[in-house]
Design an enzyme around this catalytic site. Sequence first.
Site, mmCIF file in Angstrom:
data_model
loop_
_atom_site.group_PDB
_atom_site.id
_atom_site.type_symbol
_atom_site.label_atom_id
_atom_site.label_comp_id
_atom_site.label_asym_id
_atom_site.label_seq_id
_atom_site.Cartn_x
_atom_site.Cartn_y
_atom_site.Cartn_z
ATOM 1 N N ARG A 196 -2.372 -5.450 1.643
ATOM 2 C CA ARG A 196 -3.006 -5.926 0.657
ATOM 3 C C ARG A 196 -4.187 -7.096 0.997
ATOM 4 N NH1 ARG A 196 1.363 -3.992 -3.837
ATOM 5 N NH2 ARG A 196 0.394 -2.001 -4.138
ATOM 6 N N GLY B 7 -2.264 8.888 -9.419
ATOM 7 C CA GLY B 7 -2.974 7.666 -8.967
ATOM 8 C C GLY B 7 -2.138 6.637 -8.695
ATOM 9 N N GLU C 52 -6.240 0.720 -4.070
ATOM 10 C CA GLU C 52 -5.101 0.044 -3.377
ATOM 11 C C GLU C 52 -4.321 -0.657 -4.166
ATOM 12 O OE1 GLU C 52 -4.951 -0.464 0.214
ATOM 13 O OE2 GLU C 52 -6.318 1.222 0.395
ATOM 14 N N TRP D 201 -10.207 11.405 -4.969
ATOM 15 C CA TRP D 201 -11.153 10.194 -4.598
ATOM 16 C C TRP D 201 -10.899 9.827 -3.033
ATOM 17 C CZ3 TRP D 201 -7.263 9.528 -8.664
ATOM 18 C CH2 TRP D 201 -7.925 9.435 -9.967
ATOM 19 N N THR E 138 -3.934 -0.964 -8.944
ATOM 20 C CA THR E 138 -4.905 -1.578 -9.783
ATOM 21 C C THR E 138 -4.444 -2.959 -9.941
ATOM 22 O OG1 THR E 138 -3.462 -0.770 -11.452
ATOM 23 C CG2 THR E 138 -5.155 0.605 -11.048
ATOM 24 N N GLN F 83 -25.961 -28.763 -16.059
ATOM 25 C CA GLN F 83 -24.417 -28.952 -15.888
ATOM 26 C C GLN F 83 -24.081 -27.457 -15.973
ATOM 27 O OE1 GLN F 83 -21.892 -31.410 -18.082
ATOM 28 N NE2 GLN F 83 -22.545 -33.082 -16.728
ATOM 29 N N PHE G 243 -7.638 8.897 4.728
ATOM 30 C CA PHE G 243 -6.430 8.715 4.190
ATOM 31 C C PHE G 243 -6.261 9.322 2.664
ATOM 32 C CE2 PHE G 243 -2.867 6.358 1.741
ATOM 33 C CZ PHE G 243 -1.955 6.958 2.216
HETATM 34 C C1 LIG Z 1 -13.735 4.342 -4.498
HETATM 35 C C2 LIG Z 1 -12.639 4.715 -4.569
HETATM 36 C C3 LIG Z 1 -11.933 4.917 -3.259
HETATM 37 C C4 LIG Z 1 -10.690 5.409 -3.176
HETATM 38 N N1 LIG Z 1 -10.123 5.544 -1.908
HETATM 39 C C5 LIG Z 1 -9.052 6.152 -1.782
HETATM 40 C C6 LIG Z 1 -8.517 6.713 -0.544
HETATM 41 O O1 LIG Z 1 -9.288 6.544 0.518
HETATM 42 N N2 LIG Z 1 -7.393 7.261 -0.748
HETATM 43 C C7 LIG Z 1 -6.606 7.507 -1.735
HETATM 44 O O2 LIG Z 1 -5.437 8.000 -1.575
HETATM 45 N N3 LIG Z 1 -7.077 7.272 -2.888
HETATM 46 C C8 LIG Z 1 -8.141 6.572 -2.952
HETATM 47 N N4 LIG Z 1 -8.526 6.121 -4.191
HETATM 48 C C9 LIG Z 1 -7.856 6.347 -5.530
HETATM 49 C C10 LIG Z 1 -7.441 5.050 -6.083
HETATM 50 O O3 LIG Z 1 -6.412 4.508 -5.204
HETATM 51 C C11 LIG Z 1 -6.806 5.423 -7.492
HETATM 52 O O4 LIG Z 1 -7.995 5.245 -8.357
HETATM 53 C C12 LIG Z 1 -5.835 4.154 -8.036
HETATM 54 O O5 LIG Z 1 -4.725 4.174 -7.467
HETATM 55 C C13 LIG Z 1 -5.683 4.241 -9.529
HETATM 56 O O6 LIG Z 1 -5.227 5.534 -9.652
HETATM 57 P P1 LIG Z 1 -6.093 6.215 -10.938
HETATM 58 O O7 LIG Z 1 -7.443 6.082 -10.916
HETATM 59 O O8 LIG Z 1 -5.242 7.627 -11.294
HETATM 60 O O9 LIG Z 1 -5.718 5.385 -12.501
HETATM 61 P P2 LIG Z 1 -4.212 5.595 -13.218
HETATM 62 O O10 LIG Z 1 -3.061 5.368 -12.563
HETATM 63 O O11 LIG Z 1 -4.436 6.505 -14.211
HETATM 64 O O12 LIG Z 1 -4.574 4.192 -14.110
HETATM 65 C C14 LIG Z 1 -5.374 3.973 -15.331
HETATM 66 C C15 LIG Z 1 -5.134 2.763 -16.019
HETATM 67 O O13 LIG Z 1 -3.859 2.761 -16.384
HETATM 68 C C16 LIG Z 1 -3.197 1.527 -15.750
HETATM 69 N N5 LIG Z 1 -1.591 1.695 -15.543
HETATM 70 C C17 LIG Z 1 -1.281 2.972 -14.858
HETATM 71 N N6 LIG Z 1 0.267 2.823 -14.726
HETATM 72 C C18 LIG Z 1 0.351 1.430 -15.521
HETATM 73 C C19 LIG Z 1 1.782 0.801 -15.627
HETATM 74 N N7 LIG Z 1 2.883 1.594 -15.097
HETATM 75 N N8 LIG Z 1 1.605 -0.259 -16.023
HETATM 76 C C20 LIG Z 1 0.555 -0.720 -16.501
HETATM 77 N N9 LIG Z 1 -0.631 -0.062 -16.514
HETATM 78 C C21 LIG Z 1 -0.708 1.218 -15.758
HETATM 79 C C22 LIG Z 1 -3.723 1.377 -14.646
HETATM 80 O O14 LIG Z 1 -3.694 0.102 -13.896
HETATM 81 C C23 LIG Z 1 -5.164 1.536 -14.855
HETATM 82 O O15 LIG Z 1 -5.917 0.410 -15.717
HETATM 83 C C24 LIG Z 1 -10.048 5.522 -4.309
HETATM 84 C C25 LIG Z 1 -10.527 5.416 -5.540
HETATM 85 C C26 LIG Z 1 -12.000 5.027 -5.626
HETATM 86 C C27 LIG Z 1 -12.517 4.829 -6.999
#
Ligand SMILES: Cc1cc2nc3c(=O)[nH]c(=O)nc-3n(C[C@H](O)[C@H](O)[C@H](O)COP(=O)(O)OP(=O)(O)OC[C@H]3O[C@@H](n4cnc5c(N)ncnc54)[C@H](O)[C@@H]3O)c2cc1C
Length: 431
Positions: free
Chosen positions: A290, A162, A411, A189, A413, A326, A154
């Site tokens: 979820r 992201g 899925e 990813w 953060t 403990q 997917f």
């Molecule tokens: C091992 C792995 C498998 C994956 N598999 C898939 C897959 O099969 N298909 C797919 O489509 N994707 C996949 N992903 C991608 C994954 O879904 C994204 O990494 C995830 O959604 C977070 O996006 P990002 O990494 O760009 O982080 P970012 O969106 O850049 O976020 C970075 C930080 O900022 C915070 N942040 C961002 N926006 C806000 C907000 N509005 N308010 C507060 N905090 C915020 C986030 O919580 C995080 O702490 C995968 C990722 C990994 C690492």
Amino acid sequence: MEASTTAQEAAAEAAAAATQNGTGDQGDAVFNLELSQDQKDIREWVHGFAEGVVRPAAHEWDEREETPWPIIQEAAKIGLYGFEGLAQFWMDPTGLTMPIVNEELFWGDAGIGMSIMGTTLAVAAIYSSGTPDQLAEWVPQCFGTPEDPNVGSFCSSEPDAGSDVSAIRTTARYDEAADEWVLNGQKAWATNGGIAAVHVVIASVDRELGSRGHAGFVVPPGTKGLEQGAKVKKHGLRASHTADVHLDDCRIPGSCLLGGKEKLDERLARAREGTSSRGQAAMKTFEVSRPTVGSQAVGIARAAYEYALDYSKERSQFGRPIVENQAIAFALADMKVEIDAARLLVWRAAWMGRTGKDFDNAEGSMSKLKAGEVAVWATERAIQVLGGNGYTREFPVERMHRDAKIYTIFEGTSEIQRLVISRAISGARIK
Ligand SMILES: Cc1cc2nc3c(=O)[nH]c(=O)nc-3n(C[C@H](O)[C@H](O)[C@H](O)COP(=O)(O)OP(=O)(O)OC[C@H]3O[C@@H](n4cnc5c(N)ncnc54)[C@H](O)[C@@H]3O)c2cc1C
């Protein structure tokens, strides 16, 4: 039935028909902590596979950082990996079988667990947006056969999209003359990206509409223009393949648009008029999926807790088993409490999703948030209980801790889950 009816609607229609016929009503399934014999049997069966096949192979595949094809094949041979198994787990009217299966499998090992369950991400996307014909054509191809298993992928996330899914740049252009869609862009990813037989790609057909202008497309096996990019080297889940996917003038038949063109055109028209309710529908889909992700995190946490409990009874310091302190015993007590609390949230949300309850307080997000954070915390505690041994690769809690961390990231953060929950409980547009 209309060709443009989605598979989910077809399932809902079937459920409604069953109710009218007096053959069953999923909405009446009672939440009951006393599992049925079927649920207990399935749990025992998956546990046996996790204990006998997955756990012994976990260290090797984590070190190899490769997809464990022989184990996927074993899972396919016993019916744990495949459309029929998945359908059987999903059909449970209480909704508890899916989390039970996932918890047991990920108790065995999360990297191998994700290699087996990663395909369900693609299947869920086909299921939630596809027509019954598309479901019948593509889902079996996602799994392949027990002799020659395949995986599905997917692909939604991108380097600059992201958490903010509306920022997706991958485009889908319709070539009317050829009745083909042309996909261009880069996905990031993607679990099973590039090694999958079937890729489900989320692309924008109208950038101005943000996420309302998105659609899902099936890219069939062997399609030219889809290439695997860099394979990602990861902190955990290392037996699960993660890679970039490049789409370069990737042409797919018109029939590969999930849900069909007519339905897409109607949806786009509604979005342009500002009357689309897609946001709500998408939100509900996430809330339903979820708890399954949460149950994987519960499985990792439980594995680490059980290992630490056993270890604490074996390891002696100052002339007594460390569990008699403990400090250690209370840590284990807290782990047990938190893991059971997380499981209860997961089961509640899974039951709500299956019986069609409204997620007024974002209960699906609550379950995933709690389970992900408990998994990270409990696996870290387990390392502490094992002391120096816990920090080494000779003992599995180190791997479990690395595996657990992804559950506060993918899925949705933890921050995004808190955003969804706080919006749901307050009704305010919290940023
Ligand atoms: C091992 C792995 C498998 C994956 N598999 C898939 C897959 O099969 N298909 C797919 O489509 N994707 C996949 N992903 C991608 C994954 O879904 C994204 O990494 C995830 O959604 C977070 O996006 P990002 O990494 O760009 O982080 P970012 O969106 O850049 O976020 C970075 C930080 O900022 C915070 N942040 C961002 N926006 C806000 C907000 N509005 N308010 C507060 N905090 C915020 C986030 O919580 C995080 O702490 C995968 C990722 C990994 C690492």
